[in-house]
Design an enzyme around this catalytic site. Structure first.
Site: not given
Length: 303
Positions: A54, A141, A167
């Protein structure tokens, strides 16, 4: 911060990824970034990830990256830990890991490597090399072209004591169950699908009660209220917020590829904390879409 201490923190509350502020010319805007972090830090997120997905890590230059991480660390010192996004080709990701540690980050999020597909053996070496480059705790991730198997994670857990988190950004329930059953409490497990609130209850049932919220960037009270509803198994409140905010929000977000970041920046501007435009290849929301988002935010009341 020791990796195992970070693991405990990551397992205990809501996480979020602040957007990265740019000025009208698209350059890093340090002053507004500081104001954003000062606004968000007291709301109660357990950790913040600077220069994450983000935060448009993929568009940042090597020259501005250390300043962004150091600014986040200095601004939030004593309030909330900062994890830094790292990624790209293996040696580049390892270099970013060293820069982030030097800048004072308390941990790292290893984003997917760049472009090329890779075997499980190759992914293992990629993650291991980044972990070896730092003393910080690392969260990997699982997303896009980095899709680790339970067996690969078990190998990495043995090789990399500082790999403390996993994640998930894929949403494969079978894979998540397999990983959880194989690895147990060796990792801290984080939900990482875009607009993770929609999946939060299901992930909690899978042994992944913690997730990262992009909405926290502009609706921090709503994001925390939703997290507490998940933590207390208050399904009525979860369903109310999903119906009233998150599903209409997804209708806007899903209009164009890349809007998962763009809509957050639009929301931040509407909340009074303008982060500037997104960088190419992303595109900003249209005026009509911004107005739709604005009406949706107003219905949720003051934050």
């Amino acid at each position: 911060m020791q990796p195992n201490d970070l693991k405990k923190i990551l397992s205990s509350g809501l996480l979020s990824f602040p957007v990265t502020d740019f000025d009208a010319e698209g350059n890093f805007n340090k002053s507004t970034y500081i104001k954003r972090l000062e606004w968000l830090a007291p709301y109660g997120a357990t950790a913040l990830f600077a220069a994450g997905g983000t935060g448009e890590f993929f568009s940042l230059t090597p020259q501005e990256y250390p300043e962004i991480i150091k600014t986040a660390v200095d601004t939030c010192r004593g309030q909330v830990p900062i994890l830094a996004g790292v990624g790209g080709p293996t040696r580049v990701a390892a270099a970013y890991a060293k820069e982030a540690e030097k800048a004072g980050a308390q941990g790292l999020l290893l984003l997917p490597h760049y472009l090329t597909e890779a075997s499980q053996d190759g992914l293992i070496e990629h993650v291991a090399e980044v972990c070896k480059a730092t003393n910080l705790g690392v969260v990997v991730y699982n997303r896009a072209n980095c899709r680790l198997s339970p067996t690969s994670l078990a190998i990495l857990a043995d090789r990399c004591p500082n790999l403390i988190g996993f994640k998930d950004g894929i949403g494969d329930i079978e894979l998540m169950v397999s990983i959880w059953r194989k690895m147990g409490d060796r990792f801290s497990y984080l939900g990482g699908l875009p607009t993770a609130e929609v999946y939060a209850a299901a992930y909690k049932a899978l042994g992944t009660p913690v997730y990262s919220s992009a909405v926290f960037n502009f609706m921090p009270k709503l994001a925390m209220d939703f997290y507490h509803a998940v933590a207390s198994d208050n399904h009525a409140e979860q369903n109310r917020m999903i119906d009233e905010f998150f599903l209409p929000y997804l209708d806007i977000r899903n209009r164009k590829a890349g809007y998962a970041v763009s809509i957050v920046k639009a929301g931040a501007k509407l909340a009074g904390y303008d982060a500037g435009p997104v960088r190419a290849p992303l595109t900003d929301l249209t005026g009509e879409e911004v107005e739709m988002l604005h009406k949706l935010m107003l219905k949720q009341g003051a934050q």
